[in-house]
Every structure is written in structure tokens, then in C-alpha cells.
Design a protein around this motif. Structure first.
Motif, PDB file in Angstrom:
ATOM      1  N   THR A 168     -15.612  14.088  11.067  1.00 25.07           N
ATOM      2  CA  THR A 168     -15.466  14.396  12.489  1.00 25.07           C
ATOM      3  C   THR A 168     -15.569  15.900  12.679  1.00 25.07           C
ATOM      4  OG1 THR A 168     -14.000  12.489  12.860  1.00 25.07           O
ATOM      5  CG2 THR A 168     -13.968  14.251  14.508  1.00 25.07           C
ATOM      6  N   PHE A 169     -16.558  16.327  13.444  1.00 23.47           N
ATOM      7  CA  PHE A 169     -16.714  17.741  13.752  1.00 23.47           C
ATOM      8  C   PHE A 169     -15.877  18.086  14.983  1.00 23.47           C
ATOM      9  CE2 PHE A 169     -20.741  17.159  11.425  1.00 23.47           C
ATOM     10  CZ  PHE A 169     -20.734  18.278  10.609  1.00 23.47           C
ATOM     11  N   VAL A 170     -15.208  19.180  14.936  1.00 24.86           N
ATOM     12  CA  VAL A 170     -14.542  19.739  16.113  1.00 24.86           C
ATOM     13  C   VAL A 170     -15.266  21.046  16.393  1.00 24.86           C
ATOM     14  CG1 VAL A 170     -12.394  20.586  17.094  1.00 24.86           C
ATOM     15  CG2 VAL A 170     -12.357  18.695  15.450  1.00 24.86           C
ATOM     16  N   SER A 171     -16.022  21.093  17.477  1.00 26.49           N
ATOM     17  CA  SER A 171     -16.914  22.234  17.691  1.00 26.49           C
ATOM     18  C   SER A 171     -16.938  22.674  19.142  1.00 26.49           C
ATOM     19  CB  SER A 171     -18.340  21.864  17.246  1.00 26.49           C
ATOM     20  OG  SER A 171     -18.853  20.816  18.060  1.00 26.49           O
ATOM     21  N   ALA A 172     -17.491  23.838  19.364  1.00 27.52           N
ATOM     22  CA  ALA A 172     -17.739  24.369  20.694  1.00 27.52           C
ATOM     23  C   ALA A 172     -19.180  24.837  20.742  1.00 27.52           C
ATOM     24  CB  ALA A 172     -16.782  25.518  21.001  1.00 27.52           C
ATOM     25  N   GLY A 173     -19.834  24.600  21.856  1.00 31.54           N
ATOM     26  CA  GLY A 173     -21.260  24.903  21.955  1.00 31.54           C
ATOM     27  C   GLY A 173     -22.042  23.606  21.853  1.00 31.54           C
ATOM     28  N   LYS A 174     -22.853  23.327  22.853  1.00 29.69           N
ATOM     29  CA  LYS A 174     -23.540  22.038  22.959  1.00 29.69           C
ATOM     30  C   LYS A 174     -24.304  21.653  21.708  1.00 29.69           C
ATOM     31  CE  LYS A 174     -26.966  19.585  25.786  1.00 29.69           C
ATOM     32  NZ  LYS A 174     -27.882  19.675  26.952  1.00 29.69           N
ATOM     33  N   LYS A 212     -24.048  23.147  18.562  1.00 32.44           N
ATOM     34  CA  LYS A 212     -23.516  23.751  17.348  1.00 32.44           C
ATOM     35  C   LYS A 212     -23.643  22.842  16.125  1.00 32.44           C
ATOM     36  CE  LYS A 212     -21.439  26.802  14.831  1.00 32.44           C
ATOM     37  NZ  LYS A 212     -22.172  28.023  14.453  1.00 32.44           N
ATOM     38  N   VAL A 213     -23.425  21.557  16.272  1.00 30.83           N
ATOM     39  CA  VAL A 213     -23.491  20.643  15.118  1.00 30.83           C
ATOM     40  C   VAL A 213     -24.728  19.750  15.186  1.00 30.83           C
ATOM     41  CG1 VAL A 213     -21.014  20.703  14.750  1.00 30.83           C
ATOM     42  CG2 VAL A 213     -21.982  18.951  16.250  1.00 30.83           C
ATOM     43  N   GLU A 214     -25.694  20.157  15.993  1.00 26.05           N
ATOM     44  CA  GLU A 214     -26.929  19.392  16.124  1.00 26.05           C
ATOM     45  C   GLU A 214     -27.666  19.318  14.783  1.00 26.05           C
ATOM     46  OE1 GLU A 214     -30.216  19.528  19.529  1.00 26.05           O
ATOM     47  OE2 GLU A 214     -30.368  21.259  18.196  1.00 26.05           O
ATOM     48  N   ASN A 229     -26.755  17.670  12.110  1.00 23.24           N
ATOM     49  CA  ASN A 229     -25.922  17.585  10.918  1.00 23.24           C
ATOM     50  C   ASN A 229     -26.249  16.323  10.121  1.00 23.24           C
ATOM     51  OD1 ASN A 229     -23.707  15.354  11.222  1.00 23.24           O
ATOM     52  ND2 ASN A 229     -23.817  16.322  13.245  1.00 23.24           N
TER      53      ASN A 229
END
Length: 203
Positions: free
Chosen positions: A93-99, A101-103, A105
């Protein structure tokens, strides 16, 4: 380049390529330097992808008879581990900010929007690659894109015929030719710098 005792440079290349980062910068340095001294790239025995990008900036490219060169292209790899992890009972589970950011993965399938963004980057790097090869080889970008720049590696004889290289020669042969060129250049420079002989009548 600043050593006056060095008249020519031979770059011994044996590489299947690698990442893009840093390659354009090195190729530009070689390209700008080749007007000052002869720089020969010797394909001994592989100059593929990023390695060919670098070689294309040299004054001349030689290839050993058993060598291969080319592989002009760019790719990015996405590996989807989501099912394998799910089978192991693992759920990242990624916890991120920025639309974005985890694109892209590796823990979920690659979405259409992420795929398009990665493809756009790949296309831009490919255009940089093609433009650099075209400039270094003194040919049009179209001839690279539609000719030897479609991603295949080619053997020595085909590489010569297609204009991927300039000459088939071993590393030793290439060094001997470069040495002869350097000696001729050194002789010409010495002659140009020597003072003109005085006229016996003029004193």
C-alpha cells in the motif's frame, strides 16, 4: 585532448548498451572534440544501443570482422508483480502525495494513462538518439529512422554496407592507422611551426 603528444584517440568499445542517462552528454563531448583531433571508435566486438550512440559521435567507426553494432532504439520495462504478491498474501500500500507520484509502480497493472506517459518519454529519448546518430554520421534523421535505426543489431559486413560503420578492421589495425594519422599530423604541425629559412642574400 590537451596533451600535445596525443595526435589521435581510439575508443575501444565492447558494450551491449545501458541507460540513457549521461550518454548524450558524453556523445556531445566527443562530437565537439573530434574537430580538434581524429577520434576513432573501434567496435570490438559490440557497440549496441547506448554504446553505439557514443560511437556515432566519433570521427570514424571501425568494426572487427566478427563484431556487431546498432540496436538503435529505446525501451522501458514495467513488471507487474501484483498477482504474484497476491498469491503470497502480500498487498503493498502506497501512501503518497501528488497525482502521478506512484504511477507505473510494479505492484499493480500498468494503466493506460501511465502507459501513455512512459511511451511519450520513450519516444522523446528515441528522437534524441536518432538526431544524435544522424548528426554524428552526417546523414538525415529520416535515413536513420527508416534505415539502420529500427532497433536491430547488424553484423560487420551489413553494418559497413548500411553506413553504420566506416571500415572493417580489428582494434590493432585501427590503432596502427590512427598512429599513422597522428604521425602525419604531427609532421605537418612541426613543419608549419618551424621558422622559415632565412634568405642568404637578404641576411
Amino acid at each position: 585532448m590537451v596533451d600535445q603528444q596525443v595526435g589521435a584517440i581510439v575508443i575501444d568499445i565492447d558494450s551491449g548498451g545501458g541507460e540513457v542517462f549521461g550518454v548524450p552528454e558524453l556523445a556531445d563531448e566527443i562530437l565537439s572534440a573530434r574537430g580538434q583531433k581524429k577520434i576513432v571508435a573501434s567496435v570490438n566486438a559490440f557497440a549496441c544501443s547506448a554504446a553505439y550512440w557514443i560511437a556515432s559521435a566519433a570521427s570514424e567507426i571501425t568494426i572487427t570482422p566478427s563484431g556487431m553494432a546498432g540496436s538503435i532504439g529505446i525501451y522501458a520495462l514495467h513488471v507487474d508483480w501484483s498477482k504474484a504478491l497476491a498469491n503470497e498474501g502480500i498487498k503493498p500500500t502506497f501512501v503518497s502525495a501528488g497525482k502521478f507520484k506512484v504511477e507505473g509502480n510494479p505492484f499493480e497493472p500498468l494503466g493506460e494513462e501511465a502507459h501513455a506517459a512512459i511511451q511519450d518519454d520513450v519516444n522523446k529519448y528515441y528522437e534524441m538518439f536518432v538526431a544524435a546518430v544522424a548528426k554524428g554520421r552526417r546523414v538525415s534523421k529520416k535515413s536513420v529512422r527508416e534505415g539502420f535505426g529500427e532497433g536491430r543489431m547488424v553484423m560487420a559486413a551489413d553494418a559497413l554496407e548500411m553506413g553504420v560503420v566506416d571500415r572493417i578492421a580489428t582494434l590493432d589495425e585501427t590503432i596502427l592507422r590512427a598512429l599513422a594519422t597522428a604521425k602525419r599530423s604531427a609532421g605537418a604541425s612541426a613543419e608549419a611551426e618551424s621558422p622559415a629559412p632565412k634568405c642568404a642574400l637578404c641576411g
